[in-house]
Design an enzyme around this catalytic site. Structure first.
Site, mmCIF file in Angstrom:
data_model
loop_
_atom_site.group_PDB
_atom_site.id
_atom_site.type_symbol
_atom_site.label_atom_id
_atom_site.label_comp_id
_atom_site.label_asym_id
_atom_site.label_seq_id
_atom_site.Cartn_x
_atom_site.Cartn_y
_atom_site.Cartn_z
ATOM 1 N N HIS A 152 0.839 -1.194 0.000
ATOM 2 C CA HIS A 152 0.000 0.000 0.000
ATOM 3 C C HIS A 152 0.869 1.237 0.000
ATOM 4 O O HIS A 152 1.826 1.348 0.755
ATOM 5 C CB HIS A 152 -0.897 0.026 1.239
ATOM 6 C CG HIS A 152 -1.731 1.272 1.316
ATOM 7 N ND1 HIS A 152 -2.877 1.434 0.563
ATOM 8 C CD2 HIS A 152 -1.575 2.421 2.010
ATOM 9 C CE1 HIS A 152 -3.392 2.626 0.811
ATOM 10 N NE2 HIS A 152 -2.630 3.249 1.681
ATOM 11 N N ASP A 175 -15.286 2.762 7.881
ATOM 12 C CA ASP A 175 -14.212 3.684 7.500
ATOM 13 C C ASP A 175 -14.711 4.723 6.498
ATOM 14 O O ASP A 175 -14.372 5.899 6.587
ATOM 15 C CB ASP A 175 -13.018 2.923 6.919
ATOM 16 C CG ASP A 175 -11.977 3.884 6.357
ATOM 17 O OD1 ASP A 175 -11.432 4.673 7.150
ATOM 18 O OD2 ASP A 175 -11.749 3.879 5.135
ATOM 19 N N ARG A 181 -14.744 12.866 9.146
ATOM 20 C CA ARG A 181 -13.491 13.510 9.567
ATOM 21 C C ARG A 181 -13.104 14.624 8.609
ATOM 22 O O ARG A 181 -12.573 15.660 9.022
ATOM 23 C CB ARG A 181 -12.370 12.456 9.622
ATOM 24 C CG ARG A 181 -12.487 11.517 10.824
ATOM 25 C CD ARG A 181 -11.621 10.286 10.640
ATOM 26 N NE ARG A 181 -10.250 10.638 10.346
ATOM 27 C CZ ARG A 181 -9.422 9.927 9.580
ATOM 28 N NH1 ARG A 181 -9.832 8.787 9.040
ATOM 29 N NH2 ARG A 181 -8.197 10.333 9.362
ATOM 30 N N SER A 227 -7.606 3.667 9.683
ATOM 31 C CA SER A 227 -8.354 3.764 8.428
ATOM 32 C C SER A 227 -7.645 2.983 7.320
ATOM 33 O O SER A 227 -8.242 2.133 6.641
ATOM 34 C CB SER A 227 -8.495 5.248 8.057
ATOM 35 O OG SER A 227 -8.884 5.409 6.718
ATOM 36 N N LYS A 279 -8.605 -1.183 5.696
ATOM 37 C CA LYS A 279 -8.874 -1.518 4.293
ATOM 38 C C LYS A 279 -7.969 -2.650 3.797
ATOM 39 O O LYS A 279 -8.391 -3.537 3.062
ATOM 40 C CB LYS A 279 -8.699 -0.266 3.424
ATOM 41 C CG LYS A 279 -9.892 0.677 3.571
ATOM 42 C CD LYS A 279 -9.698 1.985 2.834
ATOM 43 C CE LYS A 279 -8.916 2.976 3.648
ATOM 44 N NZ LYS A 279 -9.275 4.373 3.489
#
Ligand code: URA
Ligand code: CA
Length: 434
Positions: free
Chosen positions: A82, A161, A168, A183, A187
């Site tokens: 990621h 999320d 947020r 968060s 995922k």
């Protein structure tokens, strides 16, 4: 349990229990807890922080709020990568093909995304015929057979999320380390990875602008992953200038192919080997980083990684002849050079603004509804530290419009030339394993 008690506990610096965190996440996702209470809690977390246990519990509560992908039909250790996002980040494609070629299965779900260019899914659609929808059975079968598959987001992953991130965004609570870390990790975990390698970008074009903040975020994510039983590590990499040369969808696919042929930009190449070595070790295919790196260099040198890319494109109905002939990718109508106005050394290429210049050409989406022009974008001819003489090209604009005055103005404003020698930035700032 009452939400107000949970808010007050966190406001006063207390540690929330697993039950309290699950009560909040489930209640909010089910619409039983209103936005104003959820935003009060996010603000309390923003100021009071969370312990390691709270962070792990929050992550898993968000994972459990929706579907979880089951990759058990795929043999081997599934390692996911990621990136926290940068400009011209072409890493996923060449990296996936390299690690798949040494035997680490790549079962990737990717996004389209808003931003300067499309996501990996958009880039792949620059290849004629390529499709990103596969049934679960075919997804697993393809990874088992050729080592790699990339599909678009499907299913209802981490709805908690999605709701919290949107909240947020409008309540001043995005930039909280425990909230960002949970968060992102929720995922990745919901997407089924056994192990996770994180590329946390730092600098002007990144979410985190300083190395210190990037390290804090990386450490937070690595801890969460390891605490919930997924081996996780992170590198901190430079995003003070765009990665590689190309910024644009088809242009980045070409860059990915060049990299697998051994002709990629130095920084992109180095990043792929650094991330890839970690993935190969986590995937159990090498004992040491050095050994892993040698294996990756070999599959690039002998063409095995390129072969995986071709098979992958073919398996998803794409035209694999683009690998041999990249002019078969979408081509822009106009190529416009950007001559330097003075001589010196490139001292700064403000990544964010250069990304915006690519977006002005149509390479990225300004809103979810925008159409991407896959052919357009920018190719840097100079990077930070390079000498330049007046009149030499700083970059090439690939456009489908004749008037690019606004793009030119942006480039001149955000590429800086200094008369003093400047050194290139450090690409890999740190490796974080705990
Ligand atoms: N990216 C995410 O996915 N979540 C955040 O909270 C911030 C950036
Ligand atoms: Ca690039």
């Amino acid at each position: 349990m009452r939400m107000v008690d949970i808010i007050e506990k966190k406001r006063d610096g207390g540690e929330l229990s697993k039950e309290e965190i699950h009560f909040f996440v489930k209640g909010y996702t089910d619409g039983l807890i209103p936005d104003y209470q959820a935003s009060a809690l996010c603000m309390a977390i923003y100021f009071q922080d969370m312990t390691d246990q709270e962070r792990a519990d929050l992550t898993m509560a968000m994972v459990e709020s929706g579907d979880q992908i089951d990759l058990s039909a795929i043999a081997g250790i599934k390692v996911d990568k990621h990136s926290t996002g940068g400009v011209g980040d072409t890493t996923t494609l060449p990296l996936a093909a390299m690690v798949a070629a040494v035997g680490v299965p790549v079962a990737k779900m990717s996004g389209r995304g808003l931003g300067h260019t499309g996501g990996t899914i958009d880039k792949l659609e620059a290849i004629e015929g390529f499709h990103v929808e596969l049934s679960n059975d075919n997804f697993a079968k393809q990874v088992n057979e050729i080592g790699m598959a990339v599909i678009g987001q499907s299913g209802n992953l981490t709805p908690a999320d999605k709701m919290l991130y949107a909240l947020r965004d409008v309540t001043g609570t995005v930039s909280s380390i425990p909230l960002i870390a949970s968060s992102i990790m929720s995922k990745k975990i919901a997407a089924g990875a056994d192990a996770i390698v994180l590329d946390v970008k730092t600098g002007d074009g990144a979410f985190m602008k300083t190395v210190e903040d990037s390290k804090l975020l990386a450490q937070a994510m690595v801890k969460i992953g390891n605490n919930v039983g997924r081996k996780t590590m992170a590198i901190i990499s430079d995003m003070s200038q765009p990665l590689g040369f190309a910024i644009g969808n088809a242009l980045e696919v070409k860059e990915a192919i060049d990299t697998l042929k051994g002709n990629g930009p130095e920084d992109l190449n180095e990043l792929c080997y650094t991330l890839g070595s970690q993935m190969v070790v986590l995937g159990g295919k090498a004992k040491t980083i050095d050994e892993a790196r040698k294996m990756l260099e070999e599959v690039v040198a002998n063409g095995a990684a390129l072969e995986v890319l071709k098979k992958f494109i073919t398996a998803q109905d794409g035209d694999a002849s683009v690998v041999e002939d990249t002019t078969r990718l979408p081509q822009a109508q106009f190529e416009i050079e950007v001559p330097a106005k003075e001589s010196g050394y490139i001292s700064k290429i403000e990544a964010d603004d250069i990304g915006t210049a690519a977006m002005l050409l149509g390479a990225g989406r300004a809103t979810k509804e925008s159409e991407i022009d896959l052919a357009v974008g920018l190719v840097l001819r100079k990077k930070i530290g390079d000498p330049v003489t007046q009149g030499e090209s700083l970059m090439t604009i690939y456009a489908n419009q004749q008037n690019v005055d606004d793009v030119l103005a942006k480039i001149y404003q955000h590429v800086h030339i200094s008369s003093n020698k400047v050194s290139a930035p450090n690409l890999i700032e740190a490796v974080i394993t705990e």
